[in-house]
Write a protein that holds these residues in place. Structure first.
Motif, PDB file in Angstrom:
ATOM      1  N   ALA A  32       0.763  -1.152  -0.032  1.00 46.28           N
ATOM      2  CA  ALA A  32       0.204   0.213  -0.028  1.00 46.28           C
ATOM      3  C   ALA A  32       0.787   1.225  -0.078  1.00 46.28           C
ATOM      4  N   THR A  33       0.629   2.149  -0.815  1.00 47.31           N
ATOM      5  CA  THR A  33       1.370   3.527  -0.773  1.00 47.31           C
ATOM      6  C   THR A  33       1.161   4.390   0.097  1.00 47.31           C
ATOM      7  N   ASN A  34      -0.157   4.044   1.094  1.00 46.56           N
ATOM      8  CA  ASN A  34      -0.458   4.847   2.244  1.00 46.56           C
ATOM      9  C   ASN A  34      -1.351   4.029   2.818  1.00 46.56           C
ATOM     10  N   ALA A  35      -0.733   3.586   4.032  1.00 44.31           N
ATOM     11  CA  ALA A  35      -1.582   2.265   4.567  1.00 44.31           C
ATOM     12  C   ALA A  35      -2.684   2.744   5.507  1.00 44.31           C
ATOM     13  N   TYR A  89      -8.423 -11.042  -4.804  1.00 44.08           N
ATOM     14  CA  TYR A  89      -8.722 -10.948  -3.447  1.00 44.08           C
ATOM     15  C   TYR A  89      -7.528 -10.198  -2.830  1.00 44.08           C
ATOM     16  N   THR A  90      -7.754  -9.005  -2.208  1.00 41.01           N
ATOM     17  CA  THR A  90      -6.955  -8.372  -1.615  1.00 41.01           C
ATOM     18  C   THR A  90      -7.255  -7.489  -0.307  1.00 41.01           C
ATOM     19  N   SER A  91      -6.761  -6.643   0.406  1.00 44.75           N
ATOM     20  CA  SER A  91      -7.099  -5.871   1.200  1.00 44.75           C
ATOM     21  C   SER A  91      -6.371  -4.443   1.236  1.00 44.75           C
ATOM     22  N   ASP A  92      -7.230  -3.481   1.846  1.00 44.97           N
ATOM     23  CA  ASP A  92      -6.627  -2.068   1.582  1.00 44.97           C
ATOM     24  C   ASP A  92      -5.301  -1.913   2.211  1.00 44.97           C
ATOM     25  N   GLN A  93      -4.962  -2.861   3.241  1.00 45.54           N
ATOM     26  CA  GLN A  93      -3.478  -2.487   3.612  1.00 45.54           C
ATOM     27  C   GLN A  93      -3.344  -3.751   4.472  1.00 45.54           C
ATOM     28  N   SER A  98       2.344  -3.908   8.029  1.00 49.04           N
ATOM     29  CA  SER A  98       1.093  -2.747   7.780  1.00 49.04           C
ATOM     30  C   SER A  98       1.216  -2.463   6.239  1.00 49.04           C
ATOM     31  N   LEU A  99       2.437  -2.507   5.690  1.00 48.92           N
ATOM     32  CA  LEU A  99       2.702  -2.074   4.336  1.00 48.92           C
ATOM     33  C   LEU A  99       2.302  -3.190   3.410  1.00 48.92           C
ATOM     34  N   ARG A 100       2.391  -4.395   3.842  1.00 48.94           N
ATOM     35  CA  ARG A 100       2.053  -5.516   2.789  1.00 48.94           C
ATOM     36  C   ARG A 100       0.660  -5.527   2.527  1.00 48.94           C
ATOM     37  N   THR A 140       2.185  -2.076  -6.434  1.00 50.14           N
ATOM     38  CA  THR A 140       1.457  -1.411  -5.547  1.00 50.14           C
ATOM     39  C   THR A 140       0.001  -1.205  -5.766  1.00 50.14           C
ATOM     40  N   ASN A 141      -0.863  -0.581  -4.764  1.00 49.24           N
ATOM     41  CA  ASN A 141      -2.165  -0.528  -5.095  1.00 49.24           C
ATOM     42  C   ASN A 141      -2.437   0.506  -6.235  1.00 49.24           C
ATOM     43  N   VAL A 142      -1.495   1.581  -6.394  1.00 49.28           N
ATOM     44  CA  VAL A 142      -1.704   2.444  -7.503  1.00 49.28           C
ATOM     45  C   VAL A 142      -1.696   1.583  -8.757  1.00 49.28           C
ATOM     46  N   ASP A 143      -0.850   0.473  -8.653  1.00 49.05           N
ATOM     47  CA  ASP A 143      -0.767  -0.296 -10.162  1.00 49.05           C
ATOM     48  C   ASP A 143      -2.039  -1.038 -10.532  1.00 49.05           C
ATOM     49  N   PHE A 144      -2.988  -1.152  -9.602  1.00 49.47           N
ATOM     50  CA  PHE A 144      -4.129  -2.013  -9.980  1.00 49.47           C
ATOM     51  C   PHE A 144      -4.904  -1.664 -11.208  1.00 49.47           C
ATOM     52  N   ALA A 145      -5.303  -0.269 -11.135  1.00 51.12           N
ATOM     53  CA  ALA A 145      -6.088   0.410 -11.987  1.00 51.12           C
ATOM     54  C   ALA A 145      -5.724   0.133 -13.608  1.00 51.12           C
TER      55      ALA A 145
END
Ligand code: SGN
Ligand code: CA
Length: 475
Positions: free
Chosen positions: A49-52, A283-287, A306-308, A330-335
């Motif tokens: 996550a780029t901001n957990a 399947y993922t989690s926000d952080q 926390s980051l992973r 990272t989560n930014v890459d998903f879109a």
């Protein structure tokens, strides 16, 4: 490969740490339905996550941008929902789109979900029992347990679809977020002693004062609502801390058990309708979350737990089974990546790296975008008045993690008039995978730290963010 456009089903949980997923080697629970997604597709070993924090991570996932670009830096900065998202782009390309569950990006005009044919979301953090939902039709209460209700509503939406156009469903759970209220059927499931993590008694000896000031210790900061039972009398301090850990984890893991059931129901629906092979199931989690690691619960800080993010993905039509993807994503890459999967050109403002070709290529050379050298992190809240985690930014490579706590809170939400000196932390993740020894001021790491400062500064500039005014620029 296929010309057919995949359906997309993104199951996102709230605060589900990878180390309580079987596929990530959990020693505290089993998650067979989650693990099956990875076995039938890919398990990502280094997704971060780029901001957990909840709202910022969701905004990054939807918009494919960092917090300073999409504006959702903290929990108190609602989203401008008119921004382009991968969902609004899919919808424009003919996908049927829906979100069911936790939104937590603000409420009211301009903040309610946009870009969805159907949206049905929990109010704010949401409730575990008899949750209230907000949709285009207004507010209502749904009887039942949130994880099951959200799954029912999501499957009902899938059942309602006719025709062959592809669909995109965001099934976003509240669980296993605080206050960790299990379904009645899972009360007591984890009553056997749960192993305490090796770092439970971390004494923070070499860490920054910023880290020590944060108040999310299992021993000291869990409250009566979290524990749900009075602390037994007569325990030593150490016994009491372990009793609280056991209580916390029993409920957390029981919440995860319902999530695993939910994933099993979605998987079964896809199989029964002959759509599993044509669906990108994620399947993922926000952080992540601290599960007693370093003595903590919660997240926010840039340490591994926390980051992973757990990230499991299957799409049998184009993604080979049994893969492990160990590059940094990272989560930014998903879109971007999901849009590529759907054959839709990502919006120009979307950041991040498209990892889709990593998954579908017949060899390693097929992705023209090289793997990321590292990831840039920034936690913007500066003392939330509860957990007192200080704002910081940092850079993680496959070997090192550099963290800068700027500590004067200039212009930051939650900043008080009290200021502290800036502080650095540096961890060698190979020599010290548990991140117990801060080597920022160790002479053996002087050159490494200087190099990482430069890399962090470049990565920050590359995503359009700026150093905090107090940070000395690297020499
Ligand atoms: C609530 C929790 C916090 C948690 C935040 C953010 N307190 O405020 O422990 O850090 O949510 O979580 S509680 O006592 O109200 O549960 S997030 O998932 O939204 O980022
Ligand atoms: Ca969260």
């Amino acid at each position: 490969m296929t010309d057919r456009r995949p359906n997309i089903a993104m199951i996102l949980t709230d605060d589900h740490a990878a180390h309580s997923v079987g596929a990530y080697g959990s020693v505290v629970n089993e998650t067979p339905h989650l693990d099956a997604i990875g076995a039938r597709g890919v398990r990502f070993g280094n997704c971060f996550a780029t901001n957990a924090l909840c709202a910022p991570s969701r905004a990054s996932i939807l918009t494919g941008t960092y917090s300073h670009v999409n504006g959702v830096r903290t929990l108190s900065t609602p989203i401008d929902a008119s921004q382009p998202t991968f969902v609004s782009q899919l919808r424009a390309a003919g996908y049927r789109t829906a979100i069911v569950g936790k939104w937590h990006l603000g409420e009211g005009p301009g903040h309610d979900p946009e870009g969805f044919d159907s949206w049905d979301v929990l109010i704010d953090q949401g409730e575990y029992h008899d949750p209230r939902f907000l949709s285009a039709d207004g507010l209502r209460t749904e009887p039942g347990y949130a994880t099951e209700v959200i799954t029912d509503l999501a499957l009902r939406w899938l059942d309602s679809l006719d025709g062959d156009d592809p669909w995109c469903l965001l099934l976003w759970h509240k669980a296993p977020h605080r206050p960790w209220e299990p379904a009645p059927a899972y009360q007591g499931k984890y009553s056997a002693p749960i192993p305490v993590p090796e770092t439970f008694t971390d004494d923070y000896a070499t860490r920054s004062e910023s880290t020590r000031r944060s108040t999310m210790r299992v021993a000291d900061d869990l409250n009566a609502t979290d524990l749900k039972q009075p602390v037994p009398p007569g325990l030593s301090a150490d016994e009491e801390a372990r009793w609280k850990y056991q209580r916390y984890m029993e409920d957390y893991l029981a919440c995860v058990a319902s999530v695993d059931d939910s994933v099993g129901r979605v998987t079964a629906w896809l199989e029964e309708h002959g759509q599993y092979d044509d669906t990108v199931l994620m399947y993922t989690s926000d952080q992540g979350f601290f599960l007693g690691d370093h003595g903590w619960y919660d997240k926010r800080l840039m340490y591994e737990e926390s980051l992973r993010m757990p990230l499991l993905l299957s799409y049998p039509r184009a993604v080979g089974a049994g893969q492990v993807h160990d590059g940094i994503v990272t989560n930014v890459d998903f879109a971007r990546s999901l849009l590529t999967a759907a054959g839709v050109e990502p919006h120009d403002r979307m950041q991040g790296r498209d990892f889709w070709p990593d998954l579908t290529g017949t060899d390693q050379g097929t992705n023209s975008v090289p793997p990321a050298d590292g990831m840039y992190y920034r936690y913007w809240e500066h003392d939330d008045g509860n957990h007192h985690a200080a704002a910081h930014y940092g850079y993680r490579t496959d070997r090192y993690k550099l963290i800068y706590f700027y500590n004067d809170g200039l212009g930051l939400p939650g900043a008080s008039s009290v200021t502290y000196p800036p502080e650095w932390e540096l961890y060698d993740l190979v020599a010290d995978p548990q991140e117990l020894t801060n080597v920022a001021d160790d002479p053996a790491y002087t050159a490494i730290r200087r190099d990482l400062e430069v890399q962090m500064w470049k990565a920050q500039a590359a995503v359009g963010d700026e150093p905090h005014p107090g940070q000395p620029l690297p020499q």
